[in-house]
Motif scaffolding. Structure first.
Motif, PDB file in Angstrom:
ATOM      1  N   ARG A 202      36.142  30.097  21.690  1.00 47.96           N
ATOM      2  CA  ARG A 202      34.655  30.199  22.223  1.00 47.96           C
ATOM      3  C   ARG A 202      34.593  30.706  23.536  1.00 47.96           C
ATOM      4  O   ARG A 202      33.497  30.685  24.150  1.00 47.96           O
ATOM      5  CB  ARG A 202      34.003  28.884  22.000  1.00 47.96           C
ATOM      6  N   CYS A 204      36.042  29.045  26.139  1.00 50.18           N
ATOM      7  CA  CYS A 204      36.204  27.613  27.199  1.00 50.18           C
ATOM      8  C   CYS A 204      37.352  27.738  27.744  1.00 50.18           C
ATOM      9  O   CYS A 204      38.539  28.092  27.321  1.00 50.18           O
ATOM     10  CB  CYS A 204      35.856  26.521  26.184  1.00 50.18           C
ATOM     11  N   ASN A 385      28.832  27.988  30.096  1.00 46.24           N
ATOM     12  CA  ASN A 385      29.659  28.831  29.168  1.00 46.24           C
ATOM     13  C   ASN A 385      31.003  28.374  28.955  1.00 46.24           C
ATOM     14  O   ASN A 385      31.484  28.347  27.773  1.00 46.24           O
ATOM     15  CB  ASN A 385      29.492  30.275  29.359  1.00 46.24           C
ATOM     16  N   ASN A 388      30.964  25.193  26.977  1.00 46.59           N
ATOM     17  CA  ASN A 388      29.868  25.329  25.940  1.00 46.59           C
ATOM     18  C   ASN A 388      29.112  23.970  25.894  1.00 46.59           C
ATOM     19  O   ASN A 388      29.017  23.376  24.861  1.00 46.59           O
ATOM     20  CB  ASN A 388      30.704  25.392  24.568  1.00 46.59           C
ATOM     21  N   TYR A 404      32.054  21.787  23.281  1.00 48.10           N
ATOM     22  CA  TYR A 404      33.258  22.183  23.674  1.00 48.10           C
ATOM     23  C   TYR A 404      34.318  22.244  22.914  1.00 48.10           C
ATOM     24  O   TYR A 404      34.535  21.281  22.236  1.00 48.10           O
ATOM     25  CB  TYR A 404      33.502  21.074  25.107  1.00 48.10           C
TER      26      TYR A 404
END
Length: 629
Positions: A202, A204, A385, A388, A404
């Motif tokens: 994602r 992260c 971001n 997350n 996250y």
């Protein structure tokens, strides 16, 4: 005078640790060590107390602390290795911890070495040479998590100053500039996980709030000040401002989502030093920094009993003994704050050589009575971001909702759209996340829970099948939508109930829709479930923070009231509310971050929405002081 709390709290800590120092057993490896009440042992890092003891001996002119420091230095041979390093504990080979041993020994010598006998001073410097040389050859940006490199640049610079070794100073600059490459798009430090510079599916990063504010930024602040490096100081000032978005109005750090939140204590982290270093040393750059230090120290004081800092707000209340680790690490932070503000000028130049017996620094205290922290003044949604995670602010409500997906350990921090922090300006914390499953990932640095009803306090949708739990908080693939208007904020999360390996039950996917609707006077949570096959026994847990001394009342099967000092918390649902797995007081507890909670649980159906509301009644005014209800 507000700053008086720092010196008084440090004195309390040092007196308590002095009382735990072993002096009646003369055996090597025992004599001079500091016993831990919870762990019933001498922690390998307890010699970090040398620096606070030296501060007390010098500034308060109390010889008992000098004697204690000398005994503790001699005990440290028990965790000293032939290569010059220090190990974390007598049963641990980890020697990267030498970074922190070097920092405290340097600060003790630099600020207070003048009170040592010349022979003792020489002995301390010789020991420092061995440790500094080890670090010079060992420490790189990738030696361990980023907190070691960030703190290492301070350790090497301090060693270079104390030992007059230019090679250490050169290496410290090299390391500091490498660490600056580990600042995210929002100026959060990443690297608290492996690989340090990795990204998840994602996007992260490996970020832990506790270690960032209590160690990494502190190390960088020391480096920037002593090297007079404005480029570094400017970068970390921006980073300090970014991290400050996660401080709650009561001075706590919202590390409900961090990679290493297994060590979250609400006021900080179990074995790191404290935010007093980073924010205190740079408080003249932003008035909010001084305010953050003050509020966090007040919270630490609330968690301190008989001179020992406990690992969370409700530890004492449930009978948990304190680990001494929190006390000696945070005592270092207070000593650092007091020393630097005693001797540093506000232009961040080199330390003055002028000695003074005065430990107060009111002229440099920038904390202000009416200053509002970012989270206090916030409104709307702020999204990060790189973790997350969304921070929500609606009137008196403050919340954190995370998806996250960095897995530091299995069943660690929550994901899947969990609400990991719910805070209200009137009464403080109502909900916090814990570890999904409490596990002793660091045996020397974590406590075994002795409380009989130790359980997860993270709000979650949960289904159990064949001894396996399937939860929304395990879903790292969930999606979040955000909606915002003047009088309403809505966060909608869609995902699946999965186990700790992100697998669905054998019976098929269990899809959930979790909607949080924040209104000025209430939070409404709506849960919808969609399954391939009919599934029973799905529940939603919403533990609400509450000491067992607080009155708990069932109005009827759908409504429950919790009476706090400033408000009545009303929880209502369209399905029956049950209190499950609680003790005789209908409470559960978790060491992370150290709260008791009412174990509210309600059944979730597949043919209708489950609706839970939480609101406050009979409010008695704003939260004036830092109080944990």
């Amino acid at each position: 005078m507000r700053t008086k709390i720092y010196s008084e709290l440090l004195e309390d800590y040092c007196n308590a640790m002095l009382g735990l120092q072993i002096t009646d057993i003369k055996t090597d490896g025992i004599y001079g060590g500091i016993m831990c009440p919870s762990c019933s042992r001498i922690h390998g890092r307890s010699p970090d107390t040398i620096y606070p003891f030296m501060y007390m001996a010098h500034i308060n002119k109390e010889s008992k602390f000098l004697d204690a420091a000398l005994k503790l230095f001699d005990w440290s041979k028990h965790v000293s290795m032939p290569d010059g390093s220090f190990i974390n504990d007598t049963n641990s080979k980890w020697n990267g911890i030498t970074v922190f041993s070097v920092i405290q020994l340097c600060e003790a010598i630099r600020h207070h070495g003048s009170i040592l006998d010349p022979k003792d001073l020489m002995k301390w410097k010789d020991r420092l040479k061995g440790a500094a040389n080890f670090l010079y050859n060992f420490l790189t940006i990738s030696s361990s998590n980023i907190n070691y490199a960030a703190s290492g640049c301070a350790a090497l610079l301090l060693s270079g100053i104390v030992l007059e070794e230019p090679n250490y100073i050169s290496r410290s600059k090299e390391l500091a500039y490498q660490v600056l490459e580990y600042f995210s798009e929002n100026n959060l430090i990443f690297g608290e996980g492996k690989p340090q510079n990795g990204k998840t599916a994602r996007g992260c990063r490996a970020i832990d709030l506790g270690y960032n504010v209590e160690e990494s930024l502190g190390g960088l602040a020391i480096y920037g000040l002593l090297s007079n490096d404005e480029f570094v100081l400017d970068k970390i000032t921006k980073s300090l401002e970014a991290h400050l978005e996660f401080m709650m109005p009561d001075g706590s750090w919202d590390n409900s989502w961090g990679t290493r939140n297994a060590k979250w204590t609400y006021y900080g982290s179990r074995t790191s030093d404290g935010c007093q270093i980073a924010y205190g040393l740079l408080q003249d750059r932003n008035p909010l920094f001084g305010e953050a230090v003050y509020r966090n120290t007040l919270l630490m004081k609330e968690c301190t009993h008989e001179g020992i800092l406990y690992g969370g707000p409700h530890y004492l209340n449930v009978g948990e003994l304190p680990c001494i680790h929190h006390t000696f690490t945070h005592a270092k932070a207070l000593a650092t704050l007091l020393d630097y503000n005693r001797q540093c000028d506000l232009k961040h130049s080199e330390l003055s050589k002028e000695e003074t017996s005065k430990s107060e620094f009111s002229e440099k205290d920038t904390s202000q009575v009416n200053v509002k922290l970012p989270r206090e003044a916030a409104s709307g949604i702020k999204y990060y971001n790189e973790i997350n995670t969304a921070l929500v602010a609606m009137k008196d409500w403050r919340a954190t909702i995370t998806l996250y997906d960095w897995e530091y350990v299995k069943d660690g921090h929550a994901s899947g759209g969990a609400i990991t922090m719910l805070w209200n300006n009137k009464i403080g914390p109502l909900i916090t996340a814990s570890l999904t499953e409490y596990q002793i990932w660091e045996p020397n640095n974590m406590q075994i829970p002795r409380y009989s009803n130790h359980a997860c306090i993270t709000p979650r949708i949960e289904f159990r099948n064949n001894r396996t739990y399937y939860r929304n908080v395990n879903d790292t693939n969930a999606e979040m939508e955000k909606y915002e208007s003047k009088n309403e904020i809505k966060i909608v999360v869609r995902g699946k109930l999965v186990d700790s390996n992100n697998r669905s039950p054998e019976t098929g996917d269990i899809n959930y829709k979790l909607a949080y609707c924040f209104k000025p006077d209430e939070l409404i949570t709506v849960i919808d479930i969609n399954t391939e096959k009919e599934v029973n026994d799905i529940v939603y847990w919403m533990p609400v923070i509450s000491k067992h001394q607080e009155k708990l009342s069932f109005v009827d099967k759908n409504n429950i009231e919790i009476y706090k000092s400033k408000a009545k918390v009303i929880v209502s649902a369209n399905t029956e509310i049950n209190l499950i797995n609680g003790n005789e007081n209908n409470r559960i507890y978790n060491l992370v971050p150290g709260f008791e909670a009412v174990p509210i649980c309600t059944k979730v159906y597949t043919d209708k929405s489950t609706i839970i509301k939480i609101k406050l009644d009979e409010l008695q005014g704003d939260l004036v002081s830092v109080i944990i209800d």
